[in-house]
Design a protein around this motif. Structure first.
Motif, PDB file in Angstrom:
ATOM      1  N   LYS A 294      73.874 -32.057 -83.839  1.00 28.95           N
ATOM      2  CA  LYS A 294      75.014 -32.975 -83.880  1.00 28.95           C
ATOM      3  C   LYS A 294      74.760 -34.143 -82.934  1.00 28.95           C
ATOM      4  O   LYS A 294      74.205 -33.970 -81.847  1.00 28.95           O
ATOM      5  N   ARG A 295      75.198 -35.295 -83.330  1.00 27.98           N
ATOM      6  CA  ARG A 295      75.019 -36.495 -82.513  1.00 27.98           C
ATOM      7  C   ARG A 295      76.246 -36.684 -81.633  1.00 27.98           C
ATOM      8  O   ARG A 295      77.071 -37.558 -81.887  1.00 27.98           O
ATOM      9  N   SER A 296      76.351 -35.839 -80.602  1.00 30.25           N
ATOM     10  CA  SER A 296      77.556 -35.917 -79.782  1.00 30.25           C
ATOM     11  C   SER A 296      77.601 -37.193 -78.936  1.00 30.25           C
ATOM     12  O   SER A 296      78.588 -37.477 -78.274  1.00 30.25           O
ATOM     13  N   ASP A 297      76.505 -37.974 -78.975  1.00 34.70           N
ATOM     14  CA  ASP A 297      76.589 -39.303 -78.367  1.00 34.70           C
ATOM     15  C   ASP A 297      77.373 -40.259 -79.275  1.00 34.70           C
ATOM     16  O   ASP A 297      77.872 -41.289 -78.834  1.00 34.70           O
ATOM     17  N   LEU A 298      77.505 -39.884 -80.557  1.00 31.78           N
ATOM     18  CA  LEU A 298      78.216 -40.735 -81.519  1.00 31.78           C
ATOM     19  C   LEU A 298      79.596 -40.192 -81.879  1.00 31.78           C
ATOM     20  O   LEU A 298      80.502 -40.940 -82.194  1.00 31.78           O
ATOM     21  N   TYR A 299      79.725 -38.873 -81.893  1.00 30.56           N
ATOM     22  CA  TYR A 299      80.984 -38.241 -82.280  1.00 30.56           C
ATOM     23  C   TYR A 299      80.998 -36.833 -81.703  1.00 30.56           C
ATOM     24  O   TYR A 299      79.944 -36.237 -81.486  1.00 30.56           O
ATOM     25  N   ALA A 300      82.212 -36.304 -81.468  1.00 30.25           N
ATOM     26  CA  ALA A 300      82.323 -34.913 -81.028  1.00 30.25           C
ATOM     27  C   ALA A 300      83.775 -34.496 -81.144  1.00 30.25           C
ATOM     28  O   ALA A 300      84.684 -35.323 -81.275  1.00 30.25           O
ATOM     29  N   LEU A 301      83.968 -33.209 -81.086  1.00 27.64           N
ATOM     30  CA  LEU A 301      85.313 -32.659 -81.194  1.00 27.64           C
ATOM     31  C   LEU A 301      85.875 -32.498 -79.793  1.00 27.64           C
ATOM     32  O   LEU A 301      85.238 -31.926 -78.925  1.00 27.64           O
ATOM     33  N   MET A 302      87.076 -32.994 -79.593  1.00 27.83           N
ATOM     34  CA  MET A 302      87.695 -32.809 -78.293  1.00 27.83           C
ATOM     35  C   MET A 302      88.721 -31.700 -78.403  1.00 27.83           C
ATOM     36  O   MET A 302      89.621 -31.741 -79.237  1.00 27.83           O
ATOM     37  N   ASP A 303      88.577 -30.698 -77.560  1.00 24.11           N
ATOM     38  CA  ASP A 303      89.463 -29.539 -77.597  1.00 24.11           C
ATOM     39  C   ASP A 303      90.651 -29.800 -76.665  1.00 24.11           C
ATOM     40  O   ASP A 303      90.539 -29.664 -75.458  1.00 24.11           O
ATOM     41  N   LEU A 304      91.786 -30.132 -77.253  1.00 24.59           N
ATOM     42  CA  LEU A 304      92.973 -30.425 -76.447  1.00 24.59           C
ATOM     43  C   LEU A 304      93.818 -29.188 -76.205  1.00 24.59           C
ATOM     44  O   LEU A 304      94.901 -29.271 -75.642  1.00 24.59           O
ATOM     45  N   THR A 305      93.344 -28.036 -76.683  1.00 22.46           N
ATOM     46  CA  THR A 305      94.148 -26.831 -76.526  1.00 22.46           C
ATOM     47  C   THR A 305      93.832 -26.124 -75.214  1.00 22.46           C
ATOM     48  O   THR A 305      94.399 -25.090 -74.926  1.00 22.46           O
ATOM     49  N   ARG A 306      92.892 -26.637 -74.453  1.00 25.06           N
ATOM     50  CA  ARG A 306      92.534 -25.975 -73.206  1.00 25.06           C
ATOM     51  C   ARG A 306      93.194 -26.638 -72.021  1.00 25.06           C
ATOM     52  O   ARG A 306      93.462 -27.792 -72.048  1.00 25.06           O
TER      53      ARG A 306
END
Ligand SMILES: NC(=O)CCC(=O)C(=O)O
Length: 306
Positions: A294-306
């Motif tokens: 995955k190109r986490s420099d370009l996109y990623a999932l942010m977990d707001l449930t923590r």
């Protein structure tokens, strides 16, 4: 009885009598999930528990307008599945009542393990997860309500009666780590992606697709969630009833991480059995290391449930 039951609906007592397990841990995060790009995004991936081979039973039940009869039908199916050696028994969405806004308030219960669930004056579409000992391990309230309008085909507005859940649900059980979604929840890939990041091995979606979106999307979405996230997916629908009102598509299905159909039903009532070997997940992920690519420099999932 040996089975863990993942169920939407009916009284806890009915299920508790029919299921049994050792412990488990439940997390019910409260905050909503969103995807964001950039520096705030999380890269954290939680390792899954050790892999197991499990036998899964998807109970595609005939649902009537008689709640007691529906509970009896579920009890019989759970008994049968447990007798056949199932480790995990899955029941359909809204299996104790017809799928209609008129029915939800009437069939709702206030105490443990019923669906529609009534709590503090609100109604939810809720899936309960029970262990072998009948202990409640987790509870998922449908996060994305089914509000659609395809003129001349299907119009439904769950939000007329129901309140959306406020969290995602990962449950550690004796059979493995489960993520729970309900029906329309399957259309939201970020939810499944976050479950995968938390080490979920199997996402269970009790669901009742309809005669328009069922043939078009039901199998496609299951395969997409499984392949994107390299995990197992199981769905469980009510059997099709041709009476007035909502007609469920049926076709309860289990899918493996390579989009392989492990078991599937037609539209009629019955139990689908299949084997899931969670050990395959490591192999599939090694063959095709998507999560490291995955190109986490370009996109990623942010977990707001923590
Ligand atoms: N019960 C539901 O959420 C139905 C979802 C559905 O049919 C869809 O197309 O999505």
């Amino acid at each position: 009885m040996r089975s863990v039951a993942v169920a939407v609906g009916a009284g806890a007592a009915a299920l508790a009598a029919a299921v049994a397990t050792r412990g488990g841990r439940t997390r019910l995060p409260r905050l909503p999930l969103r995807t964001l790009c950039g520096a705030n995004a999380t890269k954290e991936v939680i390792d899954p528990p050790p892999p197991k081979k499990i036998k899964v039973a998807l109970c595609q039940l005939a649902v009537t307008d008689d709640k007691q009869r529906n509970i009896a039908t579920a009890r019989t199916a759970i008994d049968e599945a447990a007798g056949a050696g199932a480790d995990l028994v899955v029941l359909p969405e809204m299996w104790n009542c017809p799928y209609s806004n008129d029915s939800f308030p009437t069939y709702a219960e206030e105490v443990g393990g019923s669906i529609p669930e009534r709590c503090d004056g609100r109604l939810y579409n809720t899936c309960f997860v029970y262990g072998r000992d009948g202990r409640l391990l987790g509870r998922h309230r449908k996060v994305h309500l089914f509000d659609i309008d395809i003129p001349g085909k299907i119009t439904f507005k769950e939000s007329l009666t129901l309140t959306p859940g406020e969290g995602l649900t990962v449950v550690d059980t004796e059979v493995g780590r489960l993520g729970i979604g309900i029906c329309y929840d399957i259309r939201f890939p970020e939810m499944a992606q976050l479950y995968a990041a938390r080490g979920v091995q199997l996402i269970v979606y009790p669901g009742a697709f309809n005669m328009t979106t069922g043939p078009a999307h039901w199998e496609l979405l299951q395969k997409a969630r499984a392949v994107d996230n390299q995990l197992f997916v199981a769905t469980c629908s009510p059997a099709r009833s041709e009476g007035p009102g909502y007609i469920a598509w049926g076709h309860s299905t289990a899918v493996g991480p390579f989009a392989e159909i492990l078991g599937t039903a037609d539209e009629k009532a019955g139990i689908v059995y299949c084997e899931m070997d969670f050990g395959q997940l490591a192999e599939r992920r090694a063959n095709m290391p998507l999560r490291h690519q995955k190109r986490s420099d370009l996109y990623a999932l942010m977990d707001l449930t923590r």
